[in-house]
Design an enzyme around this catalytic site. Structure first.
Site, PDB file in Angstrom:
ATOM      1  N   ASN A   5       0.806  -1.216   0.000  1.00  0.00           N
ATOM      2  CA  ASN A   5       0.000   0.000   0.000  1.00  0.00           C
ATOM      3  C   ASN A   5       0.842   1.270   0.000  1.00  0.00           C
ATOM      4  OD1 ASN A   5      -2.499   1.736   0.787  1.00  0.00           O
ATOM      5  ND2 ASN A   5      -1.087   2.067   2.485  1.00  0.00           N
TER       6      ASN A   5
ATOM      7  N   TYR B 231       3.318  10.110 -11.126  1.00  0.00           N
ATOM      8  CA  TYR B 231       2.383   9.272 -10.376  1.00  0.00           C
ATOM      9  C   TYR B 231       1.623   8.294 -11.271  1.00  0.00           C
ATOM     10  CZ  TYR B 231      -1.429   7.770  -7.377  1.00  0.00           C
ATOM     11  OH  TYR B 231      -2.331   6.998  -6.673  1.00  0.00           O
TER      12      TYR B 231
ATOM     13  N   LYS C   4       1.888   4.032 -11.465  1.00  0.00           N
ATOM     14  CA  LYS C   4       0.797   3.101 -11.191  1.00  0.00           C
ATOM     15  C   LYS C   4       0.513   2.210 -12.397  1.00  0.00           C
ATOM     16  CE  LYS C   4       0.049   4.257  -6.927  1.00  0.00           C
ATOM     17  NZ  LYS C   4       0.373   3.312  -5.829  1.00  0.00           N
TER      18      LYS C   4
ATOM     19  N   THR D 136      -7.562  11.586   1.778  1.00  0.00           N
ATOM     20  CA  THR D 136      -6.306  11.315   2.472  1.00  0.00           C
ATOM     21  C   THR D 136      -5.406  12.540   2.445  1.00  0.00           C
ATOM     22  OG1 THR D 136      -5.152  10.525   0.490  1.00  0.00           O
ATOM     23  CG2 THR D 136      -6.389   8.877   1.765  1.00  0.00           C
TER      24      THR D 136
END
Length: 254
Positions: free
Chosen positions: A91, A177, A181, A212
């Site tokens: 994670n 980013y 991924k 978050t």
């Protein structure tokens, strides 16, 4: 009877807050012994203590996924205390842009991006997953039903991100980013192909746009909602899928 004989053992990296912490909380509620992987020992122990106070079998383990020594030491600690690992949730991840909403990540625009930032993102989001997975594989092989879950993102879907009329068309182009991924999804497939014969199920998941620190709390899902798909794929039956990419809404396009 010792706890490893009666409970599954799960390691969640980057689990002292956010989606990882929510996943750890849910796995503990299901009766697993959960290891909170955290770079900061104090924050990891604080999160573990809170979950223990709620009745969970939860322990903190210092784990910086970009530090090979720390990764090796974490694997050794798990070996010494539990002897095996049943679930690994990779994670831990970073956006590279700090705690800003995706709409404000102007520093990731490909034509102007800082290569050092790109390297840092891949170091955590891709190379860190390889380091942790490889260190934990000997422990996972001792489990009767090992599961690996890699936490990806809808932003890593080439199909979704290349659709000019799709739901993500408004996002700024990203050279760090999103590609990290995408690479994680590709890596997931390769691990799944290698480990399929051993009964180790390996899947990637996209939690959705979760509230978050990493997006400056602009997400519309709670960490618990985002963690649901992590937990589902971590608890698959033996006939469950492998080499897949899933969100709460079901299978996702690569």
């Amino acid at each position: 009877m010792n706890e490893q004989a009666i409970q599954k053992i799960a390691l969640v990296t980057g689990a002292n807050k956010g989606i990882g912490r929510a996943a750890a909380e849910r796995l503990a509620a299901l009766g697993m012994t959960v290891l909170i992987g955290a770079r900061d020992p104090r924050r990891g122990e604080e999160a573990a203590a809170e979950l223990r106070a709620a009745g969970g079998h939860v322990h903190a383990i210092t784990l910086n996924v970009t530090d090979q020594t720390a990764v090796r030491e974490a694997a050794e600690q798990i070996q010494e205390r539990f002897g095996r690992l049943d679930v690994l949730i990779n994670n831990a991840g970073i956006t590279g842009s700090g705690n800003v909403s995706p709409e404000d990540a102007t520093d990731q625009i490909p034509s102007a991006v800082d290569l050092d930032m790109v390297r840092a993102v891949f170091e955590t989001n891709v190379f860190g997953v390889i380091a942790v997975t490889n260190a934990m594989l000997p422990l996972l092989r001792r489990s009767p039903a090992p599961r690996i879950v890699n936490v990806g993102s809808h932003a890593g879907s080439l199909t979704l991100m290349s659709d000019p009329d799709g739901p993500f068309a408004a996002l700024l182009p990203s050279a760090a980013y999103s590609p990290s991924k995408s690479a994680l999804s590709a890596l997931t497939v390769q691990y799944a192909n290698e480990l399929r014969k051993d009964g180790i199920l390996v899947n990637a998941v996209a939690p959705g746009f979760v509230d978050t620190d990493s997006n400056d709390h602009t997400g519309h899902l709670t960490p618990a909602q985002g963690a649901a798909i992590l937990v589902r794929m971590a608890t698959l039956d033996t006939d469950g899928p492998t080499a897949g990419f899933f969100g709460e809404e079901g299978p996702l396009p690569w």
